[in-house]
Design a protein around this motif. Structure first.
Motif, PDB file in Angstrom:
ATOM      1  N   VAL A 171       0.846  -1.185  -0.014  1.00 56.10           N
ATOM      2  CA  VAL A 171      -0.005  -0.188   0.114  1.00 56.10           C
ATOM      3  C   VAL A 171       0.955   1.146   0.004  1.00 56.10           C
ATOM      4  O   VAL A 171       1.916   1.250   0.715  1.00 56.10           O
ATOM      5  CB  VAL A 171      -1.048   0.067   1.331  1.00 56.10           C
ATOM      6  CG1 VAL A 171      -1.697   1.226   1.273  1.00 56.10           C
ATOM      7  CG2 VAL A 171      -1.995  -0.949   1.026  1.00 56.10           C
ATOM      8  N   LYS A 172       0.611   1.956  -0.834  1.00 56.73           N
ATOM      9  CA  LYS A 172       1.190   3.601  -0.894  1.00 56.73           C
ATOM     10  C   LYS A 172       0.193   4.694  -0.585  1.00 56.73           C
ATOM     11  O   LYS A 172      -0.992   4.565  -1.383  1.00 56.73           O
ATOM     12  CB  LYS A 172       1.751   3.564  -2.151  1.00 56.73           C
ATOM     13  CG  LYS A 172       3.047   2.536  -2.388  1.00 56.73           C
ATOM     14  CD  LYS A 172       3.689   2.988  -3.775  1.00 56.73           C
ATOM     15  CE  LYS A 172       5.119   1.972  -4.042  1.00 56.73           C
ATOM     16  NZ  LYS A 172       5.672   2.090  -5.189  1.00 56.73           N
ATOM     17  N   ILE A 173       0.598   5.511   0.398  1.00 53.01           N
ATOM     18  CA  ILE A 173      -0.322   6.699   0.400  1.00 53.01           C
ATOM     19  C   ILE A 173       0.135   7.980  -0.012  1.00 53.01           C
ATOM     20  O   ILE A 173       1.293   8.380  -0.216  1.00 53.01           O
ATOM     21  CB  ILE A 173      -0.565   6.710   1.904  1.00 53.01           C
ATOM     22  CG1 ILE A 173      -0.618   5.763   2.696  1.00 53.01           C
ATOM     23  CG2 ILE A 173      -1.274   7.892   2.331  1.00 53.01           C
ATOM     24  CD1 ILE A 173      -1.926   4.968   2.664  1.00 53.01           C
ATOM     25  N   LEU A 174      -0.812   8.745  -0.789  1.00 54.78           N
ATOM     26  CA  LEU A 174      -0.669   9.833  -1.539  1.00 54.78           C
ATOM     27  C   LEU A 174      -1.636  10.905  -0.816  1.00 54.78           C
ATOM     28  O   LEU A 174      -2.805  10.678  -0.493  1.00 54.78           O
ATOM     29  CB  LEU A 174      -0.902   9.915  -2.858  1.00 54.78           C
ATOM     30  CG  LEU A 174      -0.975  11.321  -3.488  1.00 54.78           C
ATOM     31  CD1 LEU A 174       0.470  11.798  -3.803  1.00 54.78           C
ATOM     32  CD2 LEU A 174      -1.289  10.929  -5.255  1.00 54.78           C
ATOM     33  N   LYS A 183      -6.597  20.643   3.251  1.00 60.75           N
ATOM     34  CA  LYS A 183      -6.782  20.358   4.758  1.00 60.75           C
ATOM     35  C   LYS A 183      -8.464  20.659   5.229  1.00 60.75           C
ATOM     36  O   LYS A 183      -8.769  20.545   6.379  1.00 60.75           O
ATOM     37  CB  LYS A 183      -6.092  21.364   5.469  1.00 60.75           C
ATOM     38  CG  LYS A 183      -4.401  20.879   5.215  1.00 60.75           C
ATOM     39  CD  LYS A 183      -3.504  21.799   6.196  1.00 60.75           C
ATOM     40  CE  LYS A 183      -2.245  21.420   6.132  1.00 60.75           C
ATOM     41  NZ  LYS A 183      -1.392  22.168   7.081  1.00 60.75           N
ATOM     42  N   THR A 184      -9.110  21.033   4.058  1.00 59.81           N
ATOM     43  CA  THR A 184     -10.550  21.362   4.507  1.00 59.81           C
ATOM     44  C   THR A 184     -11.573  20.896   3.455  1.00 59.81           C
ATOM     45  O   THR A 184     -10.971  20.716   2.239  1.00 59.81           O
ATOM     46  CB  THR A 184     -11.099  22.870   4.811  1.00 59.81           C
ATOM     47  OG1 THR A 184     -10.897  23.630   3.496  1.00 59.81           O
ATOM     48  CG2 THR A 184     -10.072  23.518   5.788  1.00 59.81           C
ATOM     49  N   ASN A 185     -13.045  20.619   3.837  1.00 54.83           N
ATOM     50  CA  ASN A 185     -13.754  20.187   2.769  1.00 54.83           C
ATOM     51  C   ASN A 185     -13.860  21.487   1.495  1.00 54.83           C
ATOM     52  O   ASN A 185     -14.240  20.951   0.492  1.00 54.83           O
ATOM     53  CB  ASN A 185     -15.158  20.063   3.408  1.00 54.83           C
ATOM     54  CG  ASN A 185     -16.163  19.297   2.642  1.00 54.83           C
ATOM     55  OD1 ASN A 185     -15.763  18.177   1.965  1.00 54.83           O
ATOM     56  ND2 ASN A 185     -17.331  19.758   2.318  1.00 54.83           N
ATOM     57  N   GLU A 186     -13.851  22.484   1.871  1.00 55.18           N
ATOM     58  CA  GLU A 186     -14.067  23.570   1.014  1.00 55.18           C
ATOM     59  C   GLU A 186     -12.961  23.620  -0.087  1.00 55.18           C
ATOM     60  O   GLU A 186     -12.760  24.112  -1.211  1.00 55.18           O
ATOM     61  CB  GLU A 186     -14.043  24.849   1.579  1.00 55.18           C
ATOM     62  CG  GLU A 186     -15.371  25.151   2.602  1.00 55.18           C
ATOM     63  CD  GLU A 186     -15.498  24.404   3.763  1.00 55.18           C
ATOM     64  OE1 GLU A 186     -16.629  23.761   4.138  1.00 55.18           O
ATOM     65  OE2 GLU A 186     -14.447  23.962   4.490  1.00 55.18           O
ATOM     66  N   GLU A 187     -11.676  23.056   0.286  1.00 55.71           N
ATOM     67  CA  GLU A 187     -10.551  22.997  -0.655  1.00 55.71           C
ATOM     68  C   GLU A 187     -10.464  21.826  -1.402  1.00 55.71           C
ATOM     69  O   GLU A 187      -9.727  21.737  -2.284  1.00 55.71           O
ATOM     70  CB  GLU A 187      -9.312  23.025   0.245  1.00 55.71           C
ATOM     71  CG  GLU A 187      -8.838  24.295   1.071  1.00 55.71           C
ATOM     72  CD  GLU A 187      -7.528  24.071   1.824  1.00 55.71           C
ATOM     73  OE1 GLU A 187      -6.624  24.599   1.280  1.00 55.71           O
ATOM     74  OE2 GLU A 187      -7.675  23.514   2.968  1.00 55.71           O
ATOM     75  N   ARG A 188     -11.325  20.790  -0.990  1.00 53.08           N
ATOM     76  CA  ARG A 188     -11.362  19.618  -1.750  1.00 53.08           C
ATOM     77  C   ARG A 188     -11.195  19.402  -3.280  1.00 53.08           C
ATOM     78  O   ARG A 188     -11.701  20.535  -3.941  1.00 53.08           O
ATOM     79  CB  ARG A 188     -12.361  18.618  -1.600  1.00 53.08           C
ATOM     80  CG  ARG A 188     -13.788  18.941  -2.202  1.00 53.08           C
ATOM     81  CD  ARG A 188     -15.017  18.161  -1.380  1.00 53.08           C
ATOM     82  NE  ARG A 188     -16.426  18.433  -2.138  1.00 53.08           N
ATOM     83  CZ  ARG A 188     -16.890  19.457  -1.857  1.00 53.08           C
ATOM     84  NH1 ARG A 188     -16.636  20.600  -1.147  1.00 53.08           N
ATOM     85  NH2 ARG A 188     -18.204  19.415  -2.681  1.00 53.08           N
ATOM     86  N   LEU A 189     -10.360  18.487  -3.959  1.00 51.68           N
ATOM     87  CA  LEU A 189     -10.084  18.538  -5.273  1.00 51.68           C
ATOM     88  C   LEU A 189     -11.277  17.873  -5.860  1.00 51.68           C
ATOM     89  O   LEU A 189     -11.712  18.315  -7.053  1.00 51.68           O
ATOM     90  CB  LEU A 189      -8.961  17.854  -5.585  1.00 51.68           C
ATOM     91  CG  LEU A 189      -7.701  18.370  -5.060  1.00 51.68           C
ATOM     92  CD1 LEU A 189      -6.255  17.525  -5.420  1.00 51.68           C
ATOM     93  CD2 LEU A 189      -7.410  19.949  -5.390  1.00 51.68           C
ATOM     94  N   GLY A 190     -12.040  16.925  -5.392  1.00 46.91           N
ATOM     95  CA  GLY A 190     -12.903  16.140  -6.050  1.00 46.91           C
ATOM     96  C   GLY A 190     -12.462  14.798  -6.191  1.00 46.91           C
ATOM     97  O   GLY A 190     -11.128  14.692  -6.541  1.00 46.91           O
ATOM     98  N   LEU A 248      -8.328  11.085  -8.208  1.00 43.20           N
ATOM     99  CA  LEU A 248      -7.848   9.799  -9.248  1.00 43.20           C
ATOM    100  C   LEU A 248      -6.962  10.183 -10.300  1.00 43.20           C
ATOM    101  O   LEU A 248      -5.737   9.462 -10.396  1.00 43.20           O
ATOM    102  CB  LEU A 248      -9.366   9.346  -9.942  1.00 43.20           C
ATOM    103  CG  LEU A 248      -9.067   8.103 -10.867  1.00 43.20           C
ATOM    104  CD1 LEU A 248      -8.522   7.040 -10.085  1.00 43.20           C
ATOM    105  CD2 LEU A 248     -10.575   7.719 -11.600  1.00 43.20           C
ATOM    106  N   GLN A 249      -6.988  11.127 -10.913  1.00 43.73           N
ATOM    107  CA  GLN A 249      -6.180  11.756 -11.771  1.00 43.73           C
ATOM    108  C   GLN A 249      -4.727  12.101 -11.229  1.00 43.73           C
ATOM    109  O   GLN A 249      -3.531  11.662 -11.791  1.00 43.73           O
ATOM    110  CB  GLN A 249      -6.663  12.794 -12.777  1.00 43.73           C
ATOM    111  CG  GLN A 249      -5.582  13.640 -13.598  1.00 43.73           C
ATOM    112  CD  GLN A 249      -5.637  15.122 -14.045  1.00 43.73           C
ATOM    113  OE1 GLN A 249      -6.030  15.658 -13.055  1.00 43.73           O
ATOM    114  NE2 GLN A 249      -5.693  15.448 -15.353  1.00 43.73           N
ATOM    115  N   LEU A 250      -4.682  12.510 -10.128  1.00 41.46           N
ATOM    116  CA  LEU A 250      -3.391  12.960  -9.318  1.00 41.46           C
ATOM    117  C   LEU A 250      -2.701  11.689  -9.253  1.00 41.46           C
ATOM    118  O   LEU A 250      -1.604  11.616  -9.239  1.00 41.46           O
ATOM    119  CB  LEU A 250      -3.969  13.706  -8.225  1.00 41.46           C
ATOM    120  CG  LEU A 250      -2.712  14.060  -7.082  1.00 41.46           C
ATOM    121  CD1 LEU A 250      -1.703  15.255  -7.687  1.00 41.46           C
ATOM    122  CD2 LEU A 250      -3.203  14.426  -5.838  1.00 41.46           C
TER     123      LEU A 250
END
Length: 274
Positions: free
Chosen positions: A83-86, A91-98, A103-105
């Motif tokens: 397992v690898k973690i990324l 840091k907040t829900n408002e900043e989330r990438l989606g 997945l793309q990241l």
């Protein structure tokens, strides 16, 4: 084959429920990421790691989380060498990438050029689900079409169609379209689609195309992974593998139901292997 577990959500509904729970029976869950919640004999996400490792269907599992929970996932992953973690850096829900951007990241960060199982980090299935049968079915479709993708579906109740993405399929179980939270009158299908997909390696480059098209759209149009799936259906063959049902841990009642089910009925750690 690789696996990517989407675990960058903030679980705001569940955390709010735990904080407001008058019984204080679940206060120990406060501040815990949903995939790390105890479900049955282990953390929710560990059910997937155990199954994927034991079947040998994937060689590496990537977990994408956020900066808030990154260290917690790093500590959890110490017992799983595959397992690898990324971190997505938020840091907040408002900043989330989606979810689609996460997945793309992950695909780009780890230079993934293989078929990928994508799993929602708050999702588990009932014990009739077989990871082996699912991957075997994918191989069968791949033999006929190299760009074939495979997703799960289960029958939802008529009044529940407005809660889920609903798949419409042809006689060969190929998906013709996905309707997002339709009213029962808008579709005859009751095939709900959970976040568990097997994307062919030929479909992964389309993540870039999708996100480029959606770059100026509201985050709601690129947040849930189903938004990409709905778009992909029009461009690549997507087939359905049916299961009996799922658990989606979104709030405290759904967590309690899931935990109790696994305590009462799922004693075998090899539950998803048969």
């Amino acid at each position: 084959m690789k696996a990517i577990i989407l675990a960058a959500g903030y679980g705001t509904r569940l955390q709010r429920d735990v904080e407001n729970d008058k019984t204080e029976r679940f206060k120990h869950l406060f501040g815990i990421a949903k995939p790390l919640l105890p479900v049955g004999h282990c953390a929710l996400i560990s059910h997937w790691i155990q199954a994927m490792t034991a079947t040998g269907c994937v060689d590496t599992i990537f977990v994408v989380t956020n900066a808030l929970y990154f260290e917690d996932f790093q500590a959890w992953a110490q017992e799983f060498p595959n397992v690898k973690i990324l971190s997505d850096g938020t840091k907040t829900n408002e900043e989330r990438l989606g979810a689609v951007a996460c997945l793309q990241l992950t695909v780009k960060h780890f230079s993934v050029e293989d078929h990928v199982i994508v799993v929602g980090g708050d999702t588990l299935f009932k014990e009739d689900f077989s990871l082996l049968k699912f991957t075997e079915r994918f191989s069968e479709h791949q033999a006929r079409h190299a760009d074939a993708n495979l997703v799960l579906s289960y029958q939802c109740k008529e009044e529940e169609t407005s809660k889920y993405g609903i798949l419409e399929v042809d006689a060969h179980m190929r998906v013709s379209c996905m309707k997002e939270k339709p009213r029962p009158s808008e579709t005859q299908s009751r095939k709900a689609c959970p976040c568990f997909y097997l994307f062919s390696k030929g479909s992964l480059p389309l993540l870039d195309v999708f996100l480029e098209e959606k770059k100026n759209a509201p985050i709601e149009e690129r947040d849930a992974p189903g938004t990409f799936l709905s778009w992909l259906i029009l461009r690549k063959p997507v087939y359905v593998h049916e299961i009996s049902g799922r658990f989606d841990v979104g709030n405290l009642p759904s967590y309690i139901d899931c935990d109790q089910y696994f305590k009462d009925r799922v004693q075998d750690i090899n539950v998803y292997l048969h």
